[in-house]
Design an enzyme around this catalytic site. Structure first.
Site, PDB file in Angstrom:
ATOM      1  N   SER A  21      55.023  23.935 119.622  1.00 27.21           N
ATOM      2  CA  SER A  21      54.720  23.551 118.236  1.00 27.21           C
ATOM      3  C   SER A  21      53.417  24.190 117.766  1.00 27.21           C
ATOM      4  O   SER A  21      53.275  24.526 116.581  1.00 27.21           O
ATOM      5  CB  SER A  21      54.672  22.028 118.087  1.00 27.21           C
ATOM      6  N   LYS A 100      50.110  27.186 133.253  1.00 27.67           N
ATOM      7  CA  LYS A 100      49.681  27.914 134.449  1.00 27.67           C
ATOM      8  C   LYS A 100      48.258  28.423 134.260  1.00 27.67           C
ATOM      9  O   LYS A 100      47.841  28.699 133.129  1.00 27.67           O
ATOM     10  CB  LYS A 100      50.616  29.111 134.693  1.00 27.67           C
ATOM     11  N   HIS A 118      43.023  22.119 123.832  1.00 29.11           N
ATOM     12  CA  HIS A 118      43.121  20.980 124.743  1.00 29.11           C
ATOM     13  C   HIS A 118      43.113  19.693 123.908  1.00 29.11           C
ATOM     14  O   HIS A 118      42.304  19.559 122.990  1.00 29.11           O
ATOM     15  CB  HIS A 118      41.923  20.993 125.706  1.00 29.11           C
ATOM     16  N   ASP A 159      39.670  24.390 131.430  1.00 26.14           N
ATOM     17  CA  ASP A 159      39.148  23.649 130.263  1.00 26.14           C
ATOM     18  C   ASP A 159      37.623  23.712 130.165  1.00 26.14           C
ATOM     19  O   ASP A 159      36.979  22.720 129.811  1.00 26.14           O
ATOM     20  CB  ASP A 159      39.586  22.169 130.322  1.00 26.14           C
TER      21      ASP A 159
HETATM   22  C1  GRF Z   1      49.230  20.532 123.225  1.00 24.48           C
HETATM   23  O1  GRF Z   1      48.938  19.164 123.189  1.00 24.48           O
HETATM   24  C2  GRF Z   1      48.039  21.306 123.718  1.00 24.48           C
HETATM   25  O2  GRF Z   1      46.820  20.707 123.415  1.00 24.48           O
HETATM   26  C3  GRF Z   1      48.233  21.317 125.202  1.00 24.48           C
HETATM   27  O3  GRF Z   1      49.623  21.403 125.386  1.00 24.48           O
HETATM   28  C4  GRF Z   1      50.305  20.868 124.247  1.00 24.48           C
HETATM   29  C5  GRF Z   1      51.242  21.930 123.776  1.00 24.48           C
HETATM   30  O4  GRF Z   1      52.127  21.477 122.794  1.00 24.48           O
HETATM   31  N1  GRF Z   1      47.466  22.366 125.819  1.00 24.48           N
HETATM   32  P1  GRF Z   1      53.110  22.506 122.103  1.00 24.48           P
HETATM   33  O5  GRF Z   1      53.954  23.164 123.203  1.00 24.48           O
HETATM   34  O6  GRF Z   1      52.295  23.513 121.360  1.00 24.48           O
HETATM   35  O7  GRF Z   1      53.980  21.662 121.199  1.00 24.48           O
END
Ligand code: GRF
Length: 217
Positions: A21, A100, A118, A159
């Site tokens: 998303s 990964k 994050h 992170d």
């Molecule tokens: C998000 O919450 C992002 O912060 C984390 O993984 C999730 C990915 O969601 N790193 P999407 O696949 O972009 O919907």
């Protein structure tokens, strides 16, 4: 002297493992002209069924399923990824739910040109094991009143790299990990395109000595 990050065309590789998303939000922002000087050069996923690959194919973008499991060593995998990135003219990498670790050789080659998002206010609630609902469970368990989303530059630790943008979300007494995740995801969809726009407009500088990010107005 702070190093200016890319005041020119961004040829972006998106790495994603899941729903994708965030990738969709970035693509929509590019298509709507909200991120100038930028294009998606390639989408790479370790998961053949990822929504990100499907979105890429629907939009006629190069979509590659590329997983460590297809290779006999870490080194061979990384060498192949680097070659693919070069073939697609990539000069900027966006991790959008990529599950990964990015190998050190790629981080060195794309130093200060890899972003991650994050779903918490780093440096809190980040690091190994802090992904998906685990993040929000930990936040709620420790009775925080705010959480949020962070876009940061990727370095060799999980992170950890310099923070580019953060936005807070108030925690409600009724929140579950799922409701909090959903509200933060909505913030992510605005924050990530905004962070990429700052790079595309050459507004981000990184001072290596202090690993601090400066954003020009
Ligand atoms: C998000 O919450 C992002 O912060 C984390 O993984 C999730 C990915 O969601 N790193 P999407 O696949 O972009 O919907």
């Amino acid at each position: 002297m702070p190093e200016k990050c890319l005041p020119h065309q961004l040829n972006i590789a998106v790495f994603a493992s899941g729903k994708g998303s965030n990738f969709r939000a970035i693509l929509e922002a590019i298509n709507a002209g909200k991120i100038p000087n930028s294009r998606i050069a390639v989408v790479i996923s370790n998961n053949a069924d990822s929504g990100a690959l499907e979105t890429a194919r629907t939009n006629n973008l190069p979509a590659l399923h590329c997983s460590r499991k297809q290779f006999s060593s870490d080194d061979e995998f990384t060498t192949t990824l680097l070659a693919l990135l070069r073939t697609h003219g990539v000069n900027f990498i966006v991790l959008a739910g990529y599950m990964k670790k990015i190998e050190a050789r790629i981080i060195r080659e794309y130093r200060n040109r890899i972003l991650n998002i994050h779903p918490a206010l780093l440096p809190a609630f980040g690091g190994k094991g802090m992904y998906g609902l685990h993040v929000h469970e930990a936040v709620l368990r420790s009775h925080q009143t705010i959480s949020g989303a962070t876009v940061h530059i990727v370095d060799e630790d999980y992170d950890h790299g310099p923070i580019v943008l953060q936005e807070q979300v108030k925690i409600r007494p009724t929140d579950t990990p799922e409701t909090l995740a959903q509200r933060i995801l909505e913030i992510e969809h605005k924050l990530y395109p905004e962070a990429i726009r700052l790079f595309a407009q050459g507004k981000v500088s990184v001072d290596g000595r202090h690993t601090a990010v400066t954003i020009a107005s």
